[in-house]
Motif scaffolding. Structure first.
Motif, PDB file in Angstrom:
ATOM      1  N   ALA A   1       0.808  -1.221   0.000  1.00 10.41           N
ATOM      2  CA  ALA A   1       0.000   0.000   0.000  1.00 10.41           C
ATOM      3  C   ALA A   1       0.840   1.269   0.000  1.00 10.41           C
ATOM      4  O   ALA A   1       0.512   2.254  -0.677  1.00 10.41           O
ATOM      5  CB  ALA A   1      -0.947  -0.002   1.197  1.00 10.41           C
ATOM      6  N   SER A   2       1.934   1.273   0.727  1.00 10.27           N
ATOM      7  CA  SER A   2       2.743   2.490   0.845  1.00 10.27           C
ATOM      8  C   SER A   2       3.606   2.744  -0.388  1.00 10.27           C
ATOM      9  O   SER A   2       4.034   3.861  -0.634  1.00 10.27           O
ATOM     10  CB  SER A   2       3.640   2.408   2.083  1.00 10.27           C
ATOM     11  N   ASN A   3       3.846   1.707  -1.171  1.00 11.99           N
ATOM     12  CA  ASN A   3       4.656   1.822  -2.387  1.00 11.99           C
ATOM     13  C   ASN A   3       4.105   0.836  -3.411  1.00 11.99           C
ATOM     14  O   ASN A   3       4.660  -0.246  -3.612  1.00 11.99           O
ATOM     15  CB  ASN A   3       6.124   1.530  -2.085  1.00 11.99           C
ATOM     16  N   PRO A   4       3.008   1.180  -4.084  1.00 10.35           N
ATOM     17  CA  PRO A   4       2.300   0.229  -4.941  1.00 10.35           C
ATOM     18  C   PRO A   4       3.182  -0.387  -6.025  1.00 10.35           C
ATOM     19  O   PRO A   4       3.965   0.310  -6.683  1.00 10.35           O
ATOM     20  CB  PRO A   4       1.194   1.077  -5.573  1.00 10.35           C
ATOM     21  N   VAL A   5       3.057  -1.707  -6.189  1.00  9.04           N
ATOM     22  CA  VAL A   5       3.751  -2.417  -7.256  1.00  9.04           C
ATOM     23  C   VAL A   5       2.775  -2.800  -8.369  1.00  9.04           C
ATOM     24  O   VAL A   5       3.188  -3.274  -9.421  1.00  9.04           O
ATOM     25  CB  VAL A   5       4.465  -3.672  -6.721  1.00  9.04           C
ATOM     26  N   ILE A   6       1.489  -2.604  -8.114  1.00  5.60           N
ATOM     27  CA  ILE A   6       0.431  -2.800  -9.104  1.00  5.60           C
ATOM     28  C   ILE A   6      -0.173  -1.439  -9.416  1.00  5.60           C
ATOM     29  O   ILE A   6      -0.526  -0.692  -8.502  1.00  5.60           O
ATOM     30  CB  ILE A   6      -0.673  -3.748  -8.577  1.00  5.60           C
ATOM     31  N   ASP A   7      -0.289  -1.104 -10.691  1.00  8.00           N
ATOM     32  CA  ASP A   7      -0.873   0.177 -11.074  1.00  8.00           C
ATOM     33  C   ASP A   7      -2.383   0.080 -11.278  1.00  8.00           C
ATOM     34  O   ASP A   7      -3.137   0.971 -10.883  1.00  8.00           O
ATOM     35  CB  ASP A   7      -0.233   0.686 -12.367  1.00  8.00           C
ATOM     36  N   MET A   8      -2.813  -0.996 -11.885  1.00  6.12           N
ATOM     37  CA  MET A   8      -4.223  -1.156 -12.248  1.00  6.12           C
ATOM     38  C   MET A   8      -4.581  -2.627 -12.144  1.00  6.12           C
ATOM     39  O   MET A   8      -3.748  -3.501 -12.395  1.00  6.12           O
ATOM     40  CB  MET A   8      -4.432  -0.631 -13.673  1.00  6.12           C
ATOM     41  N   ALA A   9      -5.828  -2.910 -11.729  1.00  2.00           N
ATOM     42  CA  ALA A   9      -6.250  -4.301 -11.564  1.00  2.00           C
ATOM     43  C   ALA A   9      -7.684  -4.481 -12.035  1.00  2.00           C
ATOM     44  O   ALA A   9      -8.469  -3.518 -12.072  1.00  2.00           O
ATOM     45  CB  ALA A   9      -6.122  -4.727 -10.103  1.00  2.00           C
ATOM     46  N   VAL A  10      -8.025  -5.714 -12.388  1.00  2.00           N
ATOM     47  CA  VAL A  10      -9.416  -6.071 -12.677  1.00  2.00           C
ATOM     48  C   VAL A  10      -9.829  -7.158 -11.687  1.00  2.00           C
ATOM     49  O   VAL A  10      -9.151  -8.163 -11.527  1.00  2.00           O
ATOM     50  CB  VAL A  10      -9.605  -6.541 -14.143  1.00  2.00           C
ATOM     51  N   ILE A  11     -10.944  -6.913 -11.006  1.00  2.00           N
ATOM     52  CA  ILE A  11     -11.416  -7.797  -9.943  1.00  2.00           C
ATOM     53  C   ILE A  11     -12.942  -7.751  -9.886  1.00  2.00           C
ATOM     54  O   ILE A  11     -13.575  -6.966 -10.582  1.00  2.00           O
ATOM     55  CB  ILE A  11     -10.826  -7.391  -8.566  1.00  2.00           C
ATOM     56  N   ALA A  12     -13.516  -8.593  -9.046  1.00  2.00           N
ATOM     57  CA  ALA A  12     -14.959  -8.573  -8.844  1.00  2.00           C
ATOM     58  C   ALA A  12     -15.368  -7.291  -8.130  1.00  2.00           C
ATOM     59  O   ALA A  12     -14.579  -6.698  -7.380  1.00  2.00           O
ATOM     60  CB  ALA A  12     -15.395  -9.792  -8.034  1.00  2.00           C
ATOM     61  N   SER A  13     -16.596  -6.863  -8.348  1.00  2.00           N
ATOM     62  CA  SER A  13     -17.041  -5.579  -7.795  1.00  2.00           C
ATOM     63  C   SER A  13     -16.976  -5.554  -6.273  1.00  2.00           C
ATOM     64  O   SER A  13     -16.598  -4.541  -5.676  1.00  2.00           O
ATOM     65  CB  SER A  13     -18.461  -5.263  -8.276  1.00  2.00           C
ATOM     66  N   GLN A  14     -17.326  -6.674  -5.623  1.00  2.00           N
ATOM     67  CA  GLN A  14     -17.276  -6.686  -4.155  1.00  2.00           C
ATOM     68  C   GLN A  14     -15.838  -6.618  -3.640  1.00  2.00           C
ATOM     69  O   GLN A  14     -15.575  -6.017  -2.592  1.00  2.00           O
ATOM     70  CB  GLN A  14     -17.986  -7.919  -3.584  1.00  2.00           C
ATOM     71  N   ASP A  15     -14.891  -7.201  -4.381  1.00  2.00           N
ATOM     72  CA  ASP A  15     -13.489  -7.108  -3.978  1.00  2.00           C
ATOM     73  C   ASP A  15     -12.976  -5.682  -4.146  1.00  2.00           C
ATOM     74  O   ASP A  15     -12.166  -5.197  -3.344  1.00  2.00           O
ATOM     75  CB  ASP A  15     -12.643  -8.077  -4.806  1.00  2.00           C
ATOM     76  N   ALA A  16     -13.459  -5.020  -5.188  1.00  3.10           N
ATOM     77  CA  ALA A  16     -13.083  -3.618  -5.386  1.00  3.10           C
ATOM     78  C   ALA A  16     -13.567  -2.751  -4.231  1.00  3.10           C
ATOM     79  O   ALA A  16     -12.840  -1.885  -3.732  1.00  3.10           O
ATOM     80  CB  ALA A  16     -13.657  -3.110  -6.707  1.00  3.10           C
ATOM     81  N   LEU A  17     -14.790  -2.999  -3.793  1.00  7.69           N
ATOM     82  CA  LEU A  17     -15.326  -2.219  -2.687  1.00  7.69           C
ATOM     83  C   LEU A  17     -14.534  -2.477  -1.406  1.00  7.69           C
ATOM     84  O   LEU A  17     -14.275  -1.543  -0.624  1.00  7.69           O
ATOM     85  CB  LEU A  17     -16.805  -2.549  -2.472  1.00  7.69           C
TER      86      LEU A  17
END
Length: 339
Positions: free
Chosen positions: A71-87
């Protein structure tokens, strides 16, 4: 002096070229259909942006854990996930609130996909319907309630509650019992009463495909994205249209907070949402389009969650409802179903 100017210009050109080559976008995606995505989406985008895509795959739990751990130094820029996981990630303050003015294709999406979890923390890129696949030569499925009917005892598989299909199936079973599908405690208890009649509580659609092709299971809930595996089987499988309707879900795009690569991430997200790309993905039977401008043949559409009539009719379970109740549902499930 001319040589000095030429040398300076050359250095600038080399620096610009190096900068272009150094542009990298790291995305986290589902592991399926990566060959198709590479051809349709990844390779063309790299040519457009003059950049490099780093593609990471894995199951949702692993991918979410990696986003949280960094979280403090993201190694992922963008992701695709289920809507509940996004929330869930948004509630943990791990996602960037999207500047939707940078998504030119947003207005082309079905309305449900434009702000699926609220406050512009995600945008939907694909819908999926969920219904019941069954052996049409042996039975006829007219209702979700048929899954617990004694006539099918010993021949049905149900999804585990921890999977995407689990809560959707329980919602529809609850609706079939005459309720509104929002409180799943009663239906979990009902499934528990029938647990000995269920062949298995599956976790992966591939596991279910094998069981049904081996004729150990003749009816089970499944997402439309897995329908082609049954449709192409030599066995006569059918897709049910139950009286209560079909369940549905959505996968979404998100951007990690403070990743420092926002402009490139917006460019990639918008490209993925374009009519051109969404059409190609649909025609390859990879994902169903969230872009309402996509037009495909009837043959292609038969394998997808496609068209306004179907999408607007789907029974959707609120992402907040899932997150707020998931822990209690799983605890009850483990106590009353998985004994």
């Amino acid at each position: 002096m001319k040589n000095a100017i030429s040398l300076s210009a050359l250095c600038c050109a080399l620096a610009t070229s190096a900068f272009a080559q150094d542009k990298t976008l790291t995305i986290s995606v589902y592991s399926f259909a990566q060959d198709e995505y590479k051809e349709i989406l990844y390779d063309p985008f790299e040519e457009i942006c003059d950049c490099t895509l780093v593609v990471e795959t894995g199951n949702s739990v692993e991918r979410m854990a990696k986003i949280e751990a960094n979280a403090s130094n993201p190694v992922i820029d963008m992701a695709v996930i289920a809507s509940q996981d996004a929330l869930e990630l948004a509630r943990k303050d791990l996602l960037a609130q999207l500047d939707v003015s940078k998504l030119a294709n947003l207005s082309k999406l079905y309305s449900a996909a434009q702000d699926p979890i609220g406050d512009n923390f995600a945008v939907g890129y694909t819908f999926y319907a969920s219904s019941i696949v069954y052996r049409s030569d042996l039975i006829k499925v007219n209702s979700w309630a048929d899954l617990l009917d004694e006539k099918l005892a010993g021949n049905v598989a149900l999804p585990n509650i921890t999977g995407t299909q689990g809560p959707l199936t329980l919602m529809m079973l609850d609706k079939a019992a005459g309720n509104d599908g929002s409180d799943l405690t009663g239906v979990i208890s009902e499934v528990g009463k029938h647990a000995d009649d269920i062949v298995t509580f599956y976790s992966r659609s591939s596991e279910l495909t094998q069981l049904m092709n081996q004729e150990e299971v003749i009816a089970a809930p499944v997402g439309r994205f897995a329908w082609s595996a049954f449709k192409d089987s030599p066995l006569p499988f059918a897709w049910a249209e139950p009286a209560e309707g079909q369940a549905g879900g959505m996968n979404v795009m998100v951007m990690t907070k403070g990743n420092g690569n926002e402009d490139l991430a917006y460019q990639f997200m918008d490209y993925w949402l374009s009519t051109e790309v969404q059409t190609k993905v649909a025609e390859a039977l990879v994902d169903s389009p969230a872009n309402a401008e996509v037009v495909v043949s009837d043959e292609i559409a038969d394998n997808l969650t496609y068209g306004a009539d179907l999408i607007n009719s789907l029974n959707l379970l609120s992402p907040a409802e899932i997150i707020d109740n998931r822990e209690a549902w799983v605890e009850q499930w483990n106590t009353e179903v998985i004994q």
